[in-house]
Scaffold this motif. Structure first.
Motif, mmCIF file in Angstrom:
data_model
loop_
_atom_site.group_PDB
_atom_site.id
_atom_site.type_symbol
_atom_site.label_atom_id
_atom_site.label_comp_id
_atom_site.label_asym_id
_atom_site.label_seq_id
_atom_site.Cartn_x
_atom_site.Cartn_y
_atom_site.Cartn_z
ATOM 1 N N GLN A 1 33.078 48.499 42.082
ATOM 2 C CA GLN A 1 32.665 47.565 43.115
ATOM 3 C C GLN A 1 32.471 46.166 42.545
ATOM 4 O O GLN A 1 32.782 45.165 43.192
ATOM 5 C CB GLN A 1 31.367 48.051 43.782
ATOM 6 N N ARG A 2 31.964 46.099 41.317
ATOM 7 C CA ARG A 2 31.799 44.799 40.674
ATOM 8 C C ARG A 2 33.153 44.141 40.431
ATOM 9 O O ARG A 2 33.296 42.924 40.567
ATOM 10 C CB ARG A 2 31.042 44.977 39.357
ATOM 11 N N PHE A 3 34.144 44.947 40.084
ATOM 12 C CA PHE A 3 35.505 44.435 39.924
ATOM 13 C C PHE A 3 36.017 43.855 41.231
ATOM 14 O O PHE A 3 36.543 42.733 41.272
ATOM 15 C CB PHE A 3 36.416 45.563 39.437
ATOM 16 N N TYR B 1 36.500 39.733 41.556
ATOM 17 C CA TYR B 1 37.867 39.279 41.342
ATOM 18 C C TYR B 1 38.775 39.346 42.581
ATOM 19 O O TYR B 1 39.630 38.487 42.760
ATOM 20 C CB TYR B 1 38.523 40.119 40.235
ATOM 21 N N MET B 2 38.584 40.368 43.410
ATOM 22 C CA MET B 2 39.579 40.631 44.451
ATOM 23 C C MET B 2 39.108 40.295 45.865
ATOM 24 O O MET B 2 39.926 39.966 46.722
ATOM 25 C CB MET B 2 40.004 42.108 44.401
ATOM 26 N N ASP B 3 37.815 40.397 46.130
ATOM 27 C CA ASP B 3 37.333 40.197 47.503
ATOM 28 C C ASP B 3 37.268 38.737 47.952
ATOM 29 O O ASP B 3 37.411 38.462 49.150
ATOM 30 C CB ASP B 3 35.949 40.839 47.673
ATOM 31 N N PRO B 4 37.015 37.757 47.054
ATOM 32 C CA PRO B 4 36.906 36.373 47.539
ATOM 33 C C PRO B 4 38.135 35.900 48.314
ATOM 34 O O PRO B 4 38.001 35.186 49.315
ATOM 35 C CB PRO B 4 36.708 35.569 46.249
ATOM 36 N N PHE B 5 39.341 36.277 47.864
ATOM 37 C CA PHE B 5 40.581 35.951 48.569
ATOM 38 C C PHE B 5 41.397 37.240 48.662
ATOM 39 O O PHE B 5 42.138 37.564 47.726
ATOM 40 C CB PHE B 5 41.377 34.870 47.837
#
Length: 656
Positions: free
Chosen positions: A475-477, A481-485
């Motif tokens: 979830q931290r990954f 890294y992936m959820d902002p865009f």
């Protein structure tokens, strides 16, 4: 022995850069499937790319292989066992050693036997806390041989930082040495490890200790500590254990971690394919060439380009236990390049700046035969144009800046010397590497036009070799890294792409400062300041200002022999920035310092400088190279009226 014989095709050579890069974006599965054929798999992958149950893209999921086999045993089987695999050069211990592939195979298999004797099996984790010695490389490869997951922690990290990594990785075994050596200092690794284990919740079954013969032996704890050399005498060599391409190879914790560590996870298959491809395409290296990444195995550069990539590609790699200067002088790098016939040298810009500071005219290089040296590569931080100019003028060699991260494991953008060398633009890391679809976004996720700065993002799927998770915390990954865009990897760096497709990385996005509504890059200001002939190195940060929001402040390290008055120096810097960038920069303060705070990998700790200047509480990162310089710089800030008093230093990251 692997059951697939691979082709000798090059990684895109014969095609121009644009064709290769476009192919990698249009059909990534087909492109990387072809690259995978250049490796000796046990079972060749039939599926190249698919998503796992957590939504991450995974490469070669049905492939079976062993990274140690690819890096060592395969070359011996191909009749190249007598070629030197590792040149070990240690000016701090006055030791040199050449290790052939056959000798390396024997050493690694035997130590893998030691690990197996102490319960290490496929999937277990092993923490490695060692100096820059052959045993470090042997340990990494031995873990890979058994299918165990290694986590190298930079030798000399403070006990607390080592403890939190131990608690996160939960190793079955820890490998260490009695000590490390930095210039004239002895770093007592074993006592540091003992203190870390006292602080840690997790306890390993065993600690295997390599006693360095140059110094006093470390104390051993009965029942837990095992003597490395004695264990070798009573073991038998271990064979390679087949693993899936998607099985983890190693965990590497990002520098500057405090609190809960962030362990980047690298897989076996995608990593091996990326390493082999990059040696061909980016570095133009062929089997038998000598390659030197002047880094440490504790950093990602050491993992990728001291150990795995050169050995997978069948090169001779250099393991250097020394510094660019003072071991014994500013000619150390050139001596090593000459002595071993280095074809390509890869170092952080800060290493070259250290050489430039002590030898401004690069006179030491003239003492050595550098006829075999063809390329100079730089990464780890931005290669400022002043340093690029100095290297290019002094040595007359291609100077190649390239940009990558611990998370990616290899270059996001580079000048691909093995495909099509491009015209170099100082300040640019050239164009994106194969598989990296790089874009520039504003804060709302809108793509920026050419020349406009923003956040650097990479469209999914990321190419082989990149991280697919954070150890124990997917979830931290996703969140970081992936959820902002969605659909893109957020690099955390800012920059722009010019009209010709060249990428300019201007620094971390928090190094963009806002002056009265104008967004300006401190990286641009550093370029200007560094262009002054007296400047060896510099940093520019943005500090809080009630009127304009933020204002830039420069910190300058002068070249040896330059004794300019600080006031004269400041006036010159201000004029330069005003001329090159304009009055809008409001650049009015420059401080001449004796040293800059850096990590051991050479990155200037700009955030730390900014926290001190803004009066914020701060922690000294465990990766800092010279903690004492913080007090010195704080005093200079106070003398110049930048701060009234030194901010509070938190207790949760003690000094080394």
């Amino acid at each position: 022995m692997a059951d697939q014989k691979v082709s000798n095709s090059k990684s895109g050579q014969g095609l121009d850069y644009q064709t290769v890069h476009q192919q990698s974006l249009d059909n990534p599965a087909e492109f990387w499937s072809e690259q995978a054929k250049n490796l000796p798999w046990y079972t060749a992958p039939k599926t190249t790319l698919e998503k796992d149950e957590q939504g991450s893209w995974r490469w070669f999921p049905d492939g079976e292989m062993n990274t140690c086999y690819m890096a060592v045993d395969h070359h011996v089987e191909q009749g190249r066992g007598d070629q030197v695999a590792i040149y070990y050069d240690s000016p701090v211990t006055m030791t040199k050693r050449s290790i052939t592939y056959k000798e390396l195979q024997n050493d690694v298999a035997t130590f893998a036997g030691v690990l197996a004797d102490h319960g290490v099996v496929k999937g277990d984790t092993v923490v490695i806390y060692m100096p820059m010695s052959p045993q470090s490389v042997i340990a990494m490869l031995a873990c890979a041989r058994l299918g165990a997951v290694h986590s190298v922690v930079f030798g000399g990290f403070a006990p607390r930082e080592l403890a939190v990594r131990i608690d996160d990785a939960k190793p079955k075994v820890i490998l260490t040495a009695s000590c490390g050596i930095e210039l004239h200092n002895i770093l007592p690794y074993k006592p540091l490890l003992d203190e870390a284990l006292f602080q840690a919740n997790h306890q390993p079954d065993y600690c295997i200790v390599f006693q360095r013969s140059h110094f006093n032996a470390a104390d051993m704890k009965e029942g837990r500590d095992v003597d490395w050399k004695e264990a070798l005498l009573r073991t038998t060599p271990a064979p390679c254990t087949p693993v899936k391409a998607t099985d983890p190879l190693y965990i590497l914790y990002t520098s500057g971690t405090t609190g809960t560590p962030k362990g980047v996870v690298r897989d076996n298959g995608g990593h091996a394919v990326a390493m082999k491809y990059s040696m061909d395409a980016i570095y133009d290296q062929q089997p038998g060439d000598v390659f030197w990444a002047a880094s440490d195995v504790g950093w990602v550069v050491g993992h990728s380009y001291i150990v795995y990539a050169p050995l997978i590609a069948g090169l001779s790699t250099i393991l250097y236990e020394g510094k660019p200067v003072k071991t014994p002088d500013a000619g150390a790098f050139w001596r090593v390049c000459s002595e071993y016939g280095v074809k390509a040298l890869f170092a952080a810009p800060t290493a070259f700046r250290a050489i430039r500071k002590e030898d401004p005219e690069c006179e030491m290089a003239q003492k050595y035969d550098l006829s075999k040296l063809q390329y100079l590569f730089a990464a780890g931080e931005r290669l400022d144009p002043a340093t690029w100019d100095w290297l290019n003028h002094s040595l007359g060699l291609p100077v190649i800046d390239h940009w990558w991260q611990t998370e990616t494991g290899w270059a996001i953008a580079a000048n691909p010397m093995g495909i099509e060398p491009m015209t170099t633009k100082p300040g640019s890391s050239s164009k994106p590497s194969a598989g990296f679809n790089v874009k520039i976004f504003d804060a709302d996720g809108n793509q920026q036009p050419a020349g406009e700065q923003g956040s650097i993002v990479i469209q999914e799927p990321l190419p082989p070799g990149c991280l697919y998770s954070i150890w124990g915390n997917h979830q931290r990954f996703r969140a970081g890294y992936m959820d902002p865009f969605p659909g893109y990897y957020l690099s955390g760096d800012g920059g722009y792409i010019d009209e010709e497709g060249y990428l300019f990385v201007m620094g971390r996005t928090d190094d963009i400062i806002n002056i009265a509504g104008h967004r300006l890059s401190t990286g641009e200001m550093e370029e200007v300041v560094a262009s002054h002939p007296a400047v060896a190195e510099c940093a520019v940060i943005g500090i809080h200002d009630e009127l304009r929001g933020q204002l830039p402040v420069g910190f300058v390290l002068l070249k040896d022999g330059h004794l300019l008055d600080p006031t004269v120096m400041e006036e010159a810097m201000v004029r330069l920035v005003r001329k090159k960038i304009g009055p809008v920069a409001c650049f009015k303060k420059v401080m001449v310092v004796n040293r800059l705070p850096k990590t051991r990998s050479g990155k200037i700790l700009r955030k730390l400088l900014r926290q001190i200047a803004d009066g914020e509480s701060y922690t000294i990162p465990s990766t800092i190279d010279d903690p004492e310089c913080i007090d010195e710089i704080s005093m200079i800030m106070a003398e110049r009226g930048l701060i009234e008093r030194q901010p509070v230093k938190e207790d949760d990251a003690p000094l080394q």
